[in-house]
Design a protein around this motif. Structure first.
Motif, PDB file in Angstrom:
ATOM      1  N   GLU A  81       0.891  -1.267   0.077  1.00 18.73           N
ATOM      2  CA  GLU A  81      -0.006  -0.103  -0.108  1.00 18.73           C
ATOM      3  C   GLU A  81       0.871   1.375   0.101  1.00 18.73           C
ATOM      4  O   GLU A  81       0.441   2.186  -0.896  1.00 18.73           O
ATOM      5  CB  GLU A  81      -1.037   0.220   1.184  1.00 18.73           C
ATOM      6  CG  GLU A  81      -1.738   1.267   1.278  1.00 18.73           C
ATOM      7  CD  GLU A  81      -2.777   1.110   2.477  1.00 18.73           C
ATOM      8  OE1 GLU A  81      -2.795   2.126   3.325  1.00 18.73           O
ATOM      9  OE2 GLU A  81      -3.360  -0.120   2.789  1.00 18.73           O
ATOM     10  N   GLU A  85       1.413   4.110  -2.919  1.00 16.18           N
ATOM     11  CA  GLU A  85       1.450   5.318  -2.627  1.00 16.18           C
ATOM     12  C   GLU A  85       2.407   6.370  -3.298  1.00 16.18           C
ATOM     13  O   GLU A  85       2.087   7.267  -3.903  1.00 16.18           O
ATOM     14  CB  GLU A  85       0.971   5.903  -1.121  1.00 16.18           C
ATOM     15  CG  GLU A  85      -0.530   5.333  -0.585  1.00 16.18           C
ATOM     16  CD  GLU A  85      -0.548   5.559   0.853  1.00 16.18           C
ATOM     17  OE1 GLU A  85       0.078   6.194   1.392  1.00 16.18           O
ATOM     18  OE2 GLU A  85      -1.512   5.074   1.373  1.00 16.18           O
ATOM     19  N   GLU A  89       2.190   9.027  -6.025  1.00 13.53           N
ATOM     20  CA  GLU A  89       2.541  10.579  -5.833  1.00 13.53           C
ATOM     21  C   GLU A  89       3.796  10.868  -6.765  1.00 13.53           C
ATOM     22  O   GLU A  89       3.554  12.023  -7.462  1.00 13.53           O
ATOM     23  CB  GLU A  89       2.887  10.705  -4.477  1.00 13.53           C
ATOM     24  CG  GLU A  89       1.635  10.538  -3.503  1.00 13.53           C
ATOM     25  CD  GLU A  89       2.234  10.439  -1.931  1.00 13.53           C
ATOM     26  OE1 GLU A  89       3.517  10.579  -1.790  1.00 13.53           O
ATOM     27  OE2 GLU A  89       1.442  10.511  -1.039  1.00 13.53           O
TER      28      GLU A  89
END
Length: 94
Positions: A81, A85, A89
């Motif tokens: 996870e 991310e 990003e």
């Protein structure tokens, strides 16, 4: 809080400690994992891409992530996870 819930939390903490210890012992794991994730994903939630990422990380580092997402531990899920991310990003910045 039930004792089963407390036991689960203790198990997760021990698992995360062991995982973090591995990362500290071999910092190249992070670099390799990030490179693998960038090659195979845009940071989205494509389950097939993340299964492939998990498999390649397992094949090329000392981190073992089960092939079947149903068998992923809490540490596996958290690592993937956070990796997702970070890739998302980074991709969003460009």
């Amino acid at each position: 809080m039930s004792s089963a819930s407390e036991m689960q939390k203790v198990r997760v903490i021990h698992e995360l400690r062991a995982f973090i210890k591995k990362l500290l012992q071999d910092p190249a794991i992070l670099e390799s994992s990030l490179a693998i994730a960038k090659r195979h994903s845009d940071g989205g939630r494509d389950a097939q891409a993340w299964a492939q990422i998990a498999n390649e990380i397992s094949d090329t580092t000392s981190i073992h992530i089960p092939e079947d997402p149903a068998e992923h531990s809490e540490a596996d899920k958290l690592f993937l996870e956070v990796l997702r991310e970070v890739v998302g990003e980074e991709k969003g910045l460009y």
